[in-house]
Design a protein around this motif. Structure first.
Motif, PDB file in Angstrom:
ATOM      1  N   VAL A  76      52.606  11.384  70.414  1.00  0.00           N
ATOM      2  CA  VAL A  76      54.004  11.568  70.029  1.00  0.00           C
ATOM      3  C   VAL A  76      54.452  12.962  70.458  1.00  0.00           C
ATOM      4  O   VAL A  76      53.958  13.954  69.926  1.00  0.00           O
ATOM      5  N   PRO A  77      55.382  13.057  71.424  1.00  0.00           N
ATOM      6  CA  PRO A  77      55.896  14.377  71.778  1.00  0.00           C
ATOM      7  C   PRO A  77      56.758  14.899  70.630  1.00  0.00           C
ATOM      8  O   PRO A  77      57.580  14.176  70.079  1.00  0.00           O
ATOM      9  N   VAL A  78      56.546  16.146  70.259  1.00  0.00           N
ATOM     10  CA  VAL A  78      57.212  16.712  69.087  1.00  0.00           C
ATOM     11  C   VAL A  78      58.131  17.850  69.506  1.00  0.00           C
ATOM     12  O   VAL A  78      57.728  18.721  70.280  1.00  0.00           O
ATOM     13  N   GLU A  79      59.339  17.834  68.987  1.00  0.00           N
ATOM     14  CA  GLU A  79      60.278  18.914  69.256  1.00  0.00           C
ATOM     15  C   GLU A  79      60.410  19.876  68.081  1.00  0.00           C
ATOM     16  O   GLU A  79      61.130  20.865  68.170  1.00  0.00           O
ATOM     17  N   LEU A  80      59.741  19.585  66.977  1.00  0.00           N
ATOM     18  CA  LEU A  80      59.791  20.475  65.817  1.00  0.00           C
ATOM     19  C   LEU A  80      59.108  21.790  66.174  1.00  0.00           C
ATOM     20  O   LEU A  80      58.051  21.799  66.806  1.00  0.00           O
ATOM     21  N   THR A  81      59.698  22.894  65.755  1.00  0.00           N
ATOM     22  CA  THR A  81      59.125  24.198  66.081  1.00  0.00           C
ATOM     23  C   THR A  81      58.410  24.841  64.902  1.00  0.00           C
ATOM     24  O   THR A  81      57.526  25.657  65.090  1.00  0.00           O
ATOM     25  N   SER A  82      58.768  24.469  63.707  1.00  0.00           N
ATOM     26  CA  SER A  82      58.171  25.057  62.515  1.00  0.00           C
ATOM     27  C   SER A  82      56.814  24.417  62.238  1.00  0.00           C
ATOM     28  O   SER A  82      56.695  23.189  62.206  1.00  0.00           O
ATOM     29  N   PRO A  83      55.772  25.240  62.014  1.00  0.00           N
ATOM     30  CA  PRO A  83      54.472  24.660  61.660  1.00  0.00           C
ATOM     31  C   PRO A  83      54.541  23.849  60.368  1.00  0.00           C
ATOM     32  O   PRO A  83      53.849  22.846  60.226  1.00  0.00           O
ATOM     33  N   GLU A  84      55.388  24.259  59.442  1.00  0.00           N
ATOM     34  CA  GLU A  84      55.532  23.523  58.181  1.00  0.00           C
ATOM     35  C   GLU A  84      56.154  22.153  58.425  1.00  0.00           C
ATOM     36  O   GLU A  84      55.749  21.163  57.809  1.00  0.00           O
ATOM     37  N   ALA A  85      57.133  22.078  59.323  1.00  0.00           N
ATOM     38  CA  ALA A  85      57.766  20.798  59.644  1.00  0.00           C
ATOM     39  C   ALA A  85      56.776  19.875  60.350  1.00  0.00           C
ATOM     40  O   ALA A  85      56.713  18.679  60.060  1.00  0.00           O
ATOM     41  N   LEU A  86      55.984  20.434  61.258  1.00  0.00           N
ATOM     42  CA  LEU A  86      54.972  19.637  61.961  1.00  0.00           C
ATOM     43  C   LEU A  86      53.913  19.130  60.979  1.00  0.00           C
ATOM     44  O   LEU A  86      53.482  17.974  61.059  1.00  0.00           O
ATOM     45  N   THR A  87      53.530  19.969  60.035  1.00  0.00           N
ATOM     46  CA  THR A  87      52.571  19.556  59.011  1.00  0.00           C
ATOM     47  C   THR A  87      53.144  18.445  58.147  1.00  0.00           C
ATOM     48  O   THR A  87      52.445  17.483  57.793  1.00  0.00           O
ATOM     49  N   MET A  88      54.433  18.554  57.813  1.00  0.00           N
ATOM     50  CA  MET A  88      55.071  17.513  57.000  1.00  0.00           C
ATOM     51  C   MET A  88      55.158  16.198  57.778  1.00  0.00           C
ATOM     52  O   MET A  88      54.959  15.122  57.205  1.00  0.00           O
TER      53      MET A  88
ATOM     54  N   ARG B  74      66.496  18.026  60.656  1.00  0.00           N
ATOM     55  CA  ARG B  74      67.688  18.387  59.856  1.00  0.00           C
ATOM     56  C   ARG B  74      67.290  19.125  58.579  1.00  0.00           C
ATOM     57  O   ARG B  74      67.996  20.025  58.146  1.00  0.00           O
ATOM     58  N   ILE B  75      66.171  18.742  57.981  1.00  0.00           N
ATOM     59  CA  ILE B  75      65.729  19.400  56.749  1.00  0.00           C
ATOM     60  C   ILE B  75      65.283  20.821  57.017  1.00  0.00           C
ATOM     61  O   ILE B  75      65.591  21.740  56.252  1.00  0.00           O
ATOM     62  N   PHE B  76      64.581  21.037  58.112  1.00  0.00           N
ATOM     63  CA  PHE B  76      64.050  22.360  58.430  1.00  0.00           C
ATOM     64  C   PHE B  76      64.980  23.162  59.351  1.00  0.00           C
ATOM     65  O   PHE B  76      64.556  24.129  59.956  1.00  0.00           O
ATOM     66  N   ALA B  77      66.235  22.767  59.462  1.00  0.00           N
ATOM     67  CA  ALA B  77      67.200  23.479  60.321  1.00  0.00           C
ATOM     68  C   ALA B  77      67.594  24.812  59.720  1.00  0.00           C
ATOM     69  O   ALA B  77      67.611  25.051  58.566  1.00  0.00           O
TER      70      ALA B  77
END
Length: 163
Positions: free
Chosen positions: A98-110, A160-163
């Motif tokens: 899954v290619p991921v565009e999230l930049t926050s480690p917390e968002a990726l962990t979630m 949107r949550i981690f924006a």
């Protein structure tokens, strides 16, 4: 002043609630102890969170939680059906990248945690740069559609949550 006392307000509330759930009683003592944990632990751990993420609580978070809970319940029934009525040879397990565009480690962990919470899928690893998530799925008819579903249902909402 309030920022020093409660550096992570949501974490403070979560710790207090978890303490009440663990203690399995709602007494004045357990409430005070939970509040104490909720205040003291975030103060001592604040130095480890220098760039803590900004979370949007409200509709975005409520919608995300509702979708995740719905998906967990539906997936439980789907997996039960697979286990009870489908032969092992008929299962179509797959590894999904899954290619991921999230930049926050917390968002990726979630995102990884959400995928692992949903029965039938488990997050196995992230790429070295954190740009891809490796997911194992128990039964997948169309891997590309499953990747698109993960991105649309979970990743877009987490963005949107981690924006």
């Amino acid at each position: 002043m309030i920022r020093r006392l409660l550096p992570h307000p949501a974490l403070s509330i979560l710790l207090g609630v978890v303490w009440l759930l663990i203690s399995n009683s709602v007494t004045v003592g357990s409430i005070l102890l939970g509040a104490g944990f909720g205040i003291v632990l975030p103060i001592f751990t604040a130095a480890f969170w220098p760039n803590r993420p900004r979370l949007r609580f409200g509709r975005a978070m409520a919608a995300y939680l509702a979708i995740v809970l719905y998906d967990i319940v539906v997936a439980n029934f789907q997996i039960a059906w697979l286990i009870l009525f489908r032969r092992n040879a008929a299962l179509r397990p797959a590894w999904l990248v899954v290619p991921v565009e999230l930049t926050s480690p917390e968002a990726l962990t979630m995102l990884a945690g959400t995928i692992s919470l949903t029965p039938g899928t488990v997050s196995a690893d992230t790429s070295a740069g954190g740009r891809h998530l490796l997911v194992h799925a128990l039964d997948v008819a169309d891997p590309a559609a499953e990747v698109a579903r993960i991105k649309q249902r979970y990743e877009a909402r987490l963005a949107r949550i981690f924006a």
